[in-house]
Design an enzyme around this catalytic site. Structure first.
Site, short mmCIF file in Angstrom:
data_model
loop_
_atom_site.label_atom_id
_atom_site.label_comp_id
_atom_site.label_asym_id
_atom_site.label_seq_id
_atom_site.Cartn_x
_atom_site.Cartn_y
_atom_site.Cartn_z
N ASP A 215 25.06 18.18 20.70
CA ASP A 215 25.29 18.16 22.15
C ASP A 215 26.76 17.96 22.50
OD1 ASP A 215 22.55 17.97 21.74
OD2 ASP A 215 22.22 16.73 23.50
N GLU B 43 19.47 26.07 21.43
CA GLU B 43 18.15 25.44 21.38
C GLU B 43 17.54 25.54 22.77
OE1 GLU B 43 19.63 21.51 19.94
OE2 GLU B 43 18.87 20.75 21.85
#
Length: 902
Positions: free
Chosen positions: A472, A548
């Site tokens: 992230d 994702e």
């Protein structure tokens, strides 16, 4: 006699058999894993490692593990303290006593070796979660500050400690996902009670002569054109002179086709002089004149080569073996690069061809259990889907997985994980622990060591397409410098990406070109096709490279559900649509309920009337969700802003779960699998829910020419309301818009069925893909401006409730099975209405699913009078005993049909 047996049992349990056992290793260059362990909590055994690492200790009361590696929970499952099926049933996992894992545990083994003049021994670690103290024969080999980090591997010199009989004791410390470099789970599933603590990878003993080699690196340089120009291969390994004198060695290199591949071995030698107690990088070059090129399975074959580097010295007066050490590796000849396009999106190129990544996020077993047969099945399933890549987010598994991927042509995008110690940066606002555990000097050292070990392990593998050093969030400058230093140290040749998102980047890596904008929960199929960025952010829609993302689907079928849900849990599934469910994500996450998903199901299909009704509606939802996502991305491969990659969230589950998978924990494919499989075909025709166009997709390198597309629209009463045959051409590795169905679908009053059949005009009309959609009068309305990071709300849903009133369809079923692990099921619709969403699965004489199995198609819809043959093939070993085919559909009564033997 009884007394003798009892004494023998105590004698064996105490590890005294090591005195008479064959040595674990006995020749230079040999290495072997510690094959088994005695395991005990320090609350029972104590923490005096000097005493615990003495030979002859009575461990008869300890747990005895007949495995070379396992976490604490994995070990306790292995030895029968816990039974996995019981742990996973309903909420039983909550009952495991977590306090037992708040103290260190001891792994212990007694082993034989043959020390002597000129012999050197090393203890090699490859990953202990997350910190460990290591003692051998009463002496410390490493402290928990040295052996720290779940991916850190070290070579510890133990020659001075080795005896004929040896006792090894390893004390593992409790793992904290927020403060240790471990294998965490974030919100994927409940956390294991032990937090993955333990010896999860092999610990090995290696014997050498006076010179020791580190792992072999293979550097390749391909010419142009690839298949005919010679390829340069360089073998590299660091050689350690272990003696206090200069040694001249002969390095012998061998490069040869791996077993089963064509070609001749190449051998050559080179001499090196090694100063006393020095480390020297040995470099040997050769040329392969007619190289065999490795391709991902989607595009070609997977020829592999083996490389071996052997070090020999002059025998000493003790007539020791002239071989001092050797190192081997398997590699493939291919190139992988990545480039940023004008939109700052990454495109990968394989062997100089632009390559669209079509993959999914992988999950290991919740207890990190070692299962090669499972991995092989999973890779076969992935290829059966038409996918080409697995993303390993901080779950880099064991070397054997990479071997299998090399052999099967699956690409692996490895990397570190999000949301815990790996991303404890001051600029990360999402960390779930406060205060943020800022990295120390030791942390930077451990992280770099872990990177060096993993990069070294992956370096020769052609299946590895790159490494994502952040998920992230990107790593800070100091960490990035350490990672890049580690890559350089192992001659890494694949792309290094700074993160899986576009939130920021280090100047050392540049922008990653990957987006992580969700969704992770249910969105309707038109979400993926709504790529009009002029109207505002389109988040996960089919533009760029989605690292994702998915609609949060993956509902297991009833046979699987009954294995892990209680009757009360099953009732909750359809009667309590907003309830928190233990088999969703971790509690307190956004994904502990099926609330968003169920809102779509209730509104689009009507409130379920039973569990069976809920499940077939769920499979319909799952099928259309994954199909639309995959088809939108493959269709937009050549768009103005191309869709360059897709990593579906997720491939599989760590334990039995109710979402985020393309097949369930028991390897049963269902709606999400077969929807994705339709979208992943090499050649396909896809329906665009937003523009109501038809797209032609060609993902192959060797297919081109004239194609015909047959289009039919049928109402729910069996009347054809539109039909057309369209002839076009296709080119390799392209996609294009070929036909508008706006007028054909303009007057829909109830839901209709759309069938698209793609045929090869030059092969007698050979069908390349067949696709049936159900199309409502109005498309779902998305509120893009109200999007959250995990989903986009729907203000108005498509209405498919009319399809609940479909007239029953009569379908005949005929099935045969043969000794070659293949079953054929012939379906024929004998009625005047479509036979909607027919699913098949194979069961044995006891009515249990026959798994794992690959189908060429499933969950199909048949036109009136249409006949289809569906084939299933057994995957992996074991007996092939399908007895019945279980058949059911939305308007097809469920029943079992016996299979005849061929």
């Amino acid at each position: 006699m009884r007394m003798r047996r009892a004494l023998t049992a105590i004698f064996l349990a105490s590890g005294l058999q090591a005195a008479d056992a064959a040595p674990l290793v006995s020749s230079p260059g040999e290495r072997a894993a510690i094959p088994s362990w005695d395991l005990q909590s320090s609350a029972v055994a104590g923490t005096d490692l000097a005493a615990l690492s003495q030979t002859g200790l009575d461990t008869s009361s300890w747990h005895h593990i007949k495995a070379s590696k396992c976490t604490l929970m994995g070990c306790l499952v292995e030895t029968g303290v816990y039974k996995e099926s019981d742990l996973f049933y309903s909420e039983n996992l909550r009952k495991v006593d977590e306090e037992q894992f708040l103290v260190p545990w001891i792994y212990r083994n007694e082993l034989s070796l043959q020390p002597g003049p000129g012999k050197h021994f090393f203890l090699q670690t490859h990953g202990i979660s997350s910190r460990a103290d290591i003692f051998l024969n009463g002496k410390q080999v490493a402290s928990s500050s040295e052996q720290a980090g779940s991916y850190v591997g070290h070579d510890y010199a133990i020659t001075e400690l080795v005896d004929t009989t040896n006792a090894l004791a390893i004390q593992v410390h409790p793992t904290d996902y927020y403060r240790d470099f471990a294998l965490g789970w974030v919100d994927w599933n409940p956390w294991p009670a032990d937090n993955g603590t333990g010896v999860w990878r092999d610990i090995e003993i290696k014997q050498t002569g006076p010179v020791m080699l580190e792992p072999l690196r293979v550097v390749t340089q391909l010419g142009t054109p690839l298949e005919s120009a010679p390829a340069k291969v360089t073998l590299k390994a660091r050689a350690h002179n272990l003696e206090n004198s200069t040694i001249t060695v002969t390095a012998s290199g061998v490069v040869a086709p791996a077993s089963g591949h064509e070609g001749h071995p190449i051998t050559w030698t080179q001499s090196f002089t090694l100063p006393p107690l020095s480390t020297t990088d040995l470099v040997l070059d050769t040329i392969i004149p007619n190289p065999q090129i490795w391709w991902p399975r989607q595009w070609g074959a997977q020829p592999l080569y083996t490389a071996k580097l052997t070090i020999t010295t002059t025998p000493n007066n003790n007539h020791a073996s002239p071989i001092s050490d050797h190192a081997t590796a398997t590699f493939g000849l291919r190139t992988i690069t990545s480039h940023l396009n004008a939109h700052n999106d990454t495109t990968f190129h394989i062997n100089n061809r632009p390559f669209q990544v079509l993959g999914a996020g992988y999950s290991p077993n919740i207890f990190l259990r070692f299962s090669p047969s499972q991995w092989e099945t999973e890779l076969h399933y992935l290829l059966n889907l038409g996918f080409n890549t697995i993303r390993l987010e901080g779950k880099n598994e064991h070397p054997l997985l990479y071997d299998l991927a090399d052999q099967l042509g699956v690409l692996l995008l490895a990397g570190w994980e999000c949301c815990d110690k790996w991303e404890a940066w001051s600029y990360n606002p999402d960390l779930a622990v406060s205060p943020t555990p800022v990295w120390t000097d030791d942390d930077y050292r451990v992280a770099e060591a872990g990177m060096r070990h993993e990069a070294g392990m992956m370096q020769p593998h052609p299946s590895v397409m790159g490494f994502v050093v952040g998920s992230d969030f990107w790593p800070d400058e100091r960490a990035t410098e350490g990672y890049l230093r580690a890559f350089a140290g192992v001659d890494w040749q694949m792309p290094v990406l700074g993160s899986a998102s576009k939130r920021g980047f280090s100047p050392l890596t540049g922008p990653s070109g990957l987006k992580m904008d969700g969704p992770y929960d249910w969105v309707p199929p038109n979400y993926w096709w709504d790529t009009d960025e002029t109207a505002g952010s389109r988040l996960g829609a089919a533009v760029g490279f989605g690292s994702e993302l998915g609609a949060g689907v993956g509902t297991p079928e009833l046979a699987s559900l009954r294995r892990f849900l209680s009757p009360a849990d099953l009732e909750d599934l359809w009667r309590s649509p907003n309830k928190s469910l233990f088999h969703m994500s971790r509690e307190t996450s956004q994904f502990e309920t099926r609330e968003i998903y169920n809102a779509g199901l209730w509104q689009r299909w009507g409130a379920p009337t039973s569990l069976d009704d809920y499940l077939i509606k769920a499979q319909l939802m799952d099928y259309e969700a994954t199909r639309a996502q995959v088809e939108a991305y493959t269709a937009m491969w050549n768009a103005e802003r191309p869709a360059t990659g897709l990593v579906y969230w997720m491939l599989n589950n760590a334990w039995p779960a109710l979402h985020w998978n393309l097949w369930d924990y028991y390897m049963r494919p269902a709606g999400s699998y077969f929807g994705a499989k339709v979208g992943g075909r090499q050649e396909n025709v896809a329906f665009d829910y937003v523009r109501r166009n038809v797209w032609l997709v060609n993902r192959a390198l060797d297919r081109e020419g004239e194609r015909s597309v047959d289009v039919q629209v049928m109402d729910m009463h069996g009347k054809v309301v539109y039909e057309n045959r369209f002839v076009t051409t296709t080119a390799p590795n392209t996609s294009k818009n070929i036909l508008s169905l706006g007028d054909a679908l303009a007057n829909v009053t109830e839901a209709v069925f759309l069938r698209l059949i793609l045929s090869d005009a030059h092969r007698g009309g050979n069908v390349l893909s067949r696709n049936v959609y159900w199309v409502a009068k109005e498309v779902d309305v998305l509120e893009w401006e109200q999007s959250d990071w995990y989903f986009t709300p729907v203000s108005k849903y498509s209405d498919y409730t009319a399809l609940n009133k479909l007239a029953p369809a009569r379908v005949t079923v005929f099935g045969v099975r043969d000794k070659h692990d293949v079953a054929e099921i012939v379906l024929e619709n004998k009625s005047d209405v479509p036979a909607f969403f027919i699913s098949l699965d194979l069961v044995d004489r006891h009515g249990k699913d026959v798994l794992p199995v690959e189908w060429d198609d499933n969950y199909v819809t048949l036109w009136p009078g249409e006949k289809m043959t569906l084939r299933a093939r057994k995957v992996g070993g074991g007996s092939w005993e399908p007895f019945d085919a279980r058949v059911k559909g939305k308007n097809v009564a469920g029943r079992n049909v016996g299979l005849l033997r061929r």
